[in-house]
Design a protein around this motif. Structure first.
Motif, PDB file in Angstrom:
ATOM      1  N   LEU A  31       0.834  -1.195   0.000  1.00 23.35           N
ATOM      2  CA  LEU A  31       0.000   0.000   0.000  1.00 23.35           C
ATOM      3  C   LEU A  31       0.872   1.250   0.000  1.00 23.35           C
ATOM      4  CD1 LEU A  31      -2.639  -1.050   2.682  1.00 23.35           C
ATOM      5  CD2 LEU A  31      -2.876  -1.169   0.185  1.00 23.35           C
ATOM      6  N   LEU A  32       0.337   2.314  -0.585  1.00 22.96           N
ATOM      7  CA  LEU A  32       1.005   3.607  -0.560  1.00 22.96           C
ATOM      8  C   LEU A  32       0.271   4.519   0.408  1.00 22.96           C
ATOM      9  CD1 LEU A  32       3.108   5.621  -1.612  1.00 22.96           C
ATOM     10  CD2 LEU A  32       1.529   6.191  -3.469  1.00 22.96           C
ATOM     11  N   HIS A  33       0.910   4.862   1.518  1.00 25.99           N
ATOM     12  CA  HIS A  33       0.329   5.755   2.513  1.00 25.99           C
ATOM     13  C   HIS A  33       0.663   7.212   2.156  1.00 25.99           C
ATOM     14  CE1 HIS A  33      -0.437   2.325   5.224  1.00 25.99           C
ATOM     15  NE2 HIS A  33       0.740   1.879   4.811  1.00 25.99           N
ATOM     16  N   GLY A  34      -0.160   8.127   2.629  1.00 24.86           N
ATOM     17  CA  GLY A  34       0.116   9.546   2.441  1.00 24.86           C
ATOM     18  C   GLY A  34      -0.566  10.190   1.258  1.00 24.86           C
ATOM     19  N   MET A  35      -1.413   9.430   0.553  1.00 25.97           N
ATOM     20  CA  MET A  35      -2.097   9.982  -0.608  1.00 25.97           C
ATOM     21  C   MET A  35      -3.403  10.676  -0.239  1.00 25.97           C
ATOM     22  SD  MET A  35      -0.432   9.611  -3.455  1.00 25.97           S
ATOM     23  CE  MET A  35      -1.688   9.705  -4.732  1.00 25.97           C
ATOM     24  N   ASP A  36      -3.756  10.624   1.066  1.00 33.87           N
ATOM     25  CA  ASP A  36      -4.978  11.288   1.483  1.00 33.87           C
ATOM     26  C   ASP A  36      -4.796  11.857   2.883  1.00 33.87           C
ATOM     27  OD1 ASP A  36      -6.433   9.370   3.662  1.00 33.87           O
ATOM     28  OD2 ASP A  36      -5.317   8.191   2.188  1.00 33.87           O
ATOM     29  N   VAL A  37      -5.668  12.758   3.254  1.00 35.00           N
ATOM     30  CA  VAL A  37      -5.696  13.328   4.603  1.00 35.00           C
ATOM     31  C   VAL A  37      -7.090  13.093   5.160  1.00 35.00           C
ATOM     32  CG1 VAL A  37      -5.462  15.399   6.010  1.00 35.00           C
ATOM     33  CG2 VAL A  37      -3.979  15.077   4.018  1.00 35.00           C
ATOM     34  N   ASP A  38      -7.182  12.251   6.180  1.00 32.54           N
ATOM     35  CA  ASP A  38      -8.477  11.892   6.773  1.00 32.54           C
ATOM     36  C   ASP A  38      -9.454  11.385   5.722  1.00 32.54           C
ATOM     37  OD1 ASP A  38      -7.582  12.645   9.303  1.00 32.54           O
ATOM     38  OD2 ASP A  38      -8.206  14.727   8.994  1.00 32.54           O
ATOM     39  N   TYR A  73       8.812  12.963  -1.688  1.00 28.32           N
ATOM     40  CA  TYR A  73       9.715  11.893  -1.252  1.00 28.32           C
ATOM     41  C   TYR A  73       8.876  10.656  -0.965  1.00 28.32           C
ATOM     42  CZ  TYR A  73      13.086   9.306   1.613  1.00 28.32           C
ATOM     43  OH  TYR A  73      13.937   8.339   2.120  1.00 28.32           O
ATOM     44  N   ILE A  74       9.267   9.529  -1.530  1.00 28.44           N
ATOM     45  CA  ILE A  74       8.599   8.258  -1.246  1.00 28.44           C
ATOM     46  C   ILE A  74       9.593   7.323  -0.570  1.00 28.44           C
ATOM     47  CG2 ILE A  74       7.610   6.158  -2.232  1.00 28.44           C
ATOM     48  CD1 ILE A  74       6.213   7.793  -4.301  1.00 28.44           C
ATOM     49  N   LYS A  75       9.182   6.802   0.578  1.00 32.77           N
ATOM     50  CA  LYS A  75       9.991   5.838   1.300  1.00 32.77           C
ATOM     51  C   LYS A  75       9.354   4.467   1.132  1.00 32.77           C
ATOM     52  CE  LYS A  75       9.892   5.975   5.798  1.00 32.77           C
ATOM     53  NZ  LYS A  75      10.148   6.383   7.211  1.00 32.77           N
ATOM     54  N   TYR A  76      10.115   3.539   0.545  1.00 25.71           N
ATOM     55  CA  TYR A  76       9.626   2.182   0.282  1.00 25.71           C
ATOM     56  C   TYR A  76      10.467   1.193   1.080  1.00 25.71           C
ATOM     57  CZ  TYR A  76       9.128  -2.306  -2.109  1.00 25.71           C
ATOM     58  OH  TYR A  76       8.930  -3.635  -2.371  1.00 25.71           O
ATOM     59  N   ASN A  77       9.833   0.116   1.557  1.00 29.57           N
ATOM     60  CA  ASN A  77      10.543  -0.853   2.376  1.00 29.57           C
ATOM     61  C   ASN A  77       9.935  -2.241   2.189  1.00 29.57           C
ATOM     62  OD1 ASN A  77      11.793  -2.293   4.514  1.00 29.57           O
ATOM     63  ND2 ASN A  77      11.930  -0.430   5.743  1.00 29.57           N
ATOM     64  N   THR A  78      10.773  -3.214   1.862  1.00 26.86           N
ATOM     65  CA  THR A  78      10.271  -4.582   1.747  1.00 26.86           C
ATOM     66  C   THR A  78       9.974  -5.179   3.114  1.00 26.86           C
ATOM     67  OG1 THR A  78      12.497  -5.536   1.834  1.00 26.86           O
ATOM     68  CG2 THR A  78      11.600  -5.013  -0.351  1.00 26.86           C
ATOM     69  N   GLY A  79      10.521  -4.562   4.174  1.00 28.25           N
ATOM     70  CA  GLY A  79      10.362  -5.126   5.506  1.00 28.25           C
ATOM     71  C   GLY A  79       9.183  -4.598   6.275  1.00 28.25           C
ATOM     72  N   TRP A  97       3.018  -1.201   8.775  1.00 31.96           N
ATOM     73  CA  TRP A  97       3.501  -1.483   7.425  1.00 31.96           C
ATOM     74  C   TRP A  97       3.623  -2.972   7.160  1.00 31.96           C
ATOM     75  CZ3 TRP A  97       7.781   1.988   4.997  1.00 31.96           C
ATOM     76  CH2 TRP A  97       7.252   3.262   4.783  1.00 31.96           C
ATOM     77  N   LYS A  98       3.253  -3.330   5.962  1.00 37.18           N
ATOM     78  CA  LYS A  98       3.418  -4.691   5.475  1.00 37.18           C
ATOM     79  C   LYS A  98       4.467  -4.680   4.365  1.00 37.18           C
ATOM     80  CE  LYS A  98      -1.420  -5.736   6.511  1.00 37.18           C
ATOM     81  NZ  LYS A  98      -1.672  -4.410   7.121  1.00 37.18           N
ATOM     82  N   PRO A  99       5.019  -5.829   4.016  1.00 42.18           N
ATOM     83  CA  PRO A  99       6.049  -5.871   2.965  1.00 42.18           C
ATOM     84  C   PRO A  99       5.611  -5.158   1.696  1.00 42.18           C
ATOM     85  CG  PRO A  99       5.890  -7.997   4.043  1.00 42.18           C
ATOM     86  CD  PRO A  99       4.764  -7.157   4.592  1.00 42.18           C
ATOM     87  N   GLY A 100       6.462  -4.254   1.215  1.00 43.09           N
ATOM     88  CA  GLY A 100       6.173  -3.530  -0.021  1.00 43.09           C
ATOM     89  C   GLY A 100       5.396  -2.248   0.163  1.00 43.09           C
ATOM     90  N   ASP A 101       5.042  -1.912   1.400  1.00 46.25           N
ATOM     91  CA  ASP A 101       4.345  -0.647   1.642  1.00 46.25           C
ATOM     92  C   ASP A 101       5.299   0.537   1.440  1.00 46.25           C
ATOM     93  OD1 ASP A 101       2.039  -1.963   2.201  1.00 46.25           O
ATOM     94  OD2 ASP A 101       1.852  -1.280   4.275  1.00 46.25           O
ATOM     95  N   ALA A 102       4.711   1.691   1.142  1.00 47.27           N
ATOM     96  CA  ALA A 102       5.497   2.908   0.936  1.00 47.27           C
ATOM     97  C   ALA A 102       4.715   4.089   1.503  1.00 47.27           C
ATOM     98  CB  ALA A 102       5.775   3.123  -0.550  1.00 47.27           C
ATOM     99  N   VAL A 103       5.417   5.183   1.758  1.00 45.48           N
ATOM    100  CA  VAL A 103       4.755   6.385   2.264  1.00 45.48           C
ATOM    101  C   VAL A 103       5.219   7.583   1.446  1.00 45.48           C
ATOM    102  CG1 VAL A 103       6.514   6.799   4.047  1.00 45.48           C
ATOM    103  CG2 VAL A 103       4.226   7.778   4.311  1.00 45.48           C
TER     104      VAL A 103
END
Length: 263
Positions: free
Chosen positions: A174-181, A194-200, A219-225
């Motif tokens: 999932l990509l977090h930060g694309m919405d506000v409330d 800036y996008i921070k991605y992490n497999t962990g 966060w789950k594997p492959g999530d990004a913010v």
């Protein structure tokens, strides 16, 4: 100065680098003594015998064939990216354009040949492929891959994420930060991103509190913010954790790095 005004008013790092590198006076400013010293070394090595070991050749002078690229070892890939990372840092320090040398670091790759960029892209693939294998064997101990994407705007950052993740066969989340409330953000006026991605899946609890997320958003594997960004770097930072414990973090790599190889 005109150089300062150009950087302040232009919104495209590629536009800046193209202008500076095509102008004979500004090209000297951008490339500086470090670049020309590298070219002197290149000129010398191209006149030596063909028996010279590839271990001692400068980055721009190595042109591997398809078979040798596919056979890159983890140690060789580590060396290639370590050399690139050191060259970027040196170039940024000497040219020092932008906050923290960010503009200089971001356009360093434009001084390299396509063969050198192809080699760098292949090295990234080798390390991430090794990480993917280790993650399949033991998810908890090694194989984590982190990406930090610094882009001119939200849409460019998303495009880079969509390019790098499948190119490296990384998990998608999932990509977090694309919405506000629950209200989607206006991506047209988001500004540098800036996008921070992490497999962990390693979002800290403090980050979750800051973003107003509950435990269901761990966060789950492959999530990004996605976040706003006020720096001058444009490119990708990558960190690869392997079971050998060697620190592998490199950047900034070109946003379009995988345009240089056939995947």
């Amino acid at each position: 100065s005109s150089l300062l005004l150009l950087i302040v008013w232009s919104t495209d790092i590629v536009e800046i680098s193209a202008f500076l590198l095509n102008d004979p006076v500004r090209r000297q400013i951008i490339r500086g003594p470090f670049y020309y010293e590298r070219r002197k070394v290149l000129a010398k090595t191209t006149t030596t015998t063909t028996s010279t070991s590839t271990e001692t050749l400068p980055l721009q002078n190595y042109t591997p064939d398809e078979d040798s690229v596919l056979l890159l070892s983890v140690s060789e890939a580590t060396r290639i990216l370590g050399e690139f990372d050191g060259d970027v840092a040196q170039f940024a320090k000497e040219e020092n354009i932008g906050m923290g040398g960010g503009v200089s670091a971001s356009i360093y790759y434009t001084t390299l040949t396509e063969d050198a960029l192809k080699r760098i892209a292949q090295a990234v693939c080798v390390l991430v492929n090794q990480a993917n294998q280790e993650r399949e064997e033991d998810y908890t101990s090694s194989g984590r891959v982190k990406l930090g994407i610094c882009a001119e705007d939200c849409m460019e950052a998303l495009g880079v994420l969509k390019s790098w993740v499948p190119s490296l066969k990384l998990p998608r989340g999932l990509l977090h930060g694309m919405d506000v409330d629950g209200v989607p953000i206006d991506t047209t006026s988001f500004g540098p991103a800036y996008i921070k991605y992490n497999t962990g899946g390693a979002m800290t609890f403090s980050e979750m509190r800051r973003m107003g997320l509950g435990l269901d958003s761990i966060w789950k594997p492959g999530d990004a913010v996605l976040e706003g960004y006020d720096g001058d770097f444009r490119g990708v930072h990558i960190n690869v954790e392997l079971k050998d414990g060697v620190f592998r973090q490199y950047g900034v790599l070109p946003l379009n790095l995988f345009d240089y190889i056939d995947l």
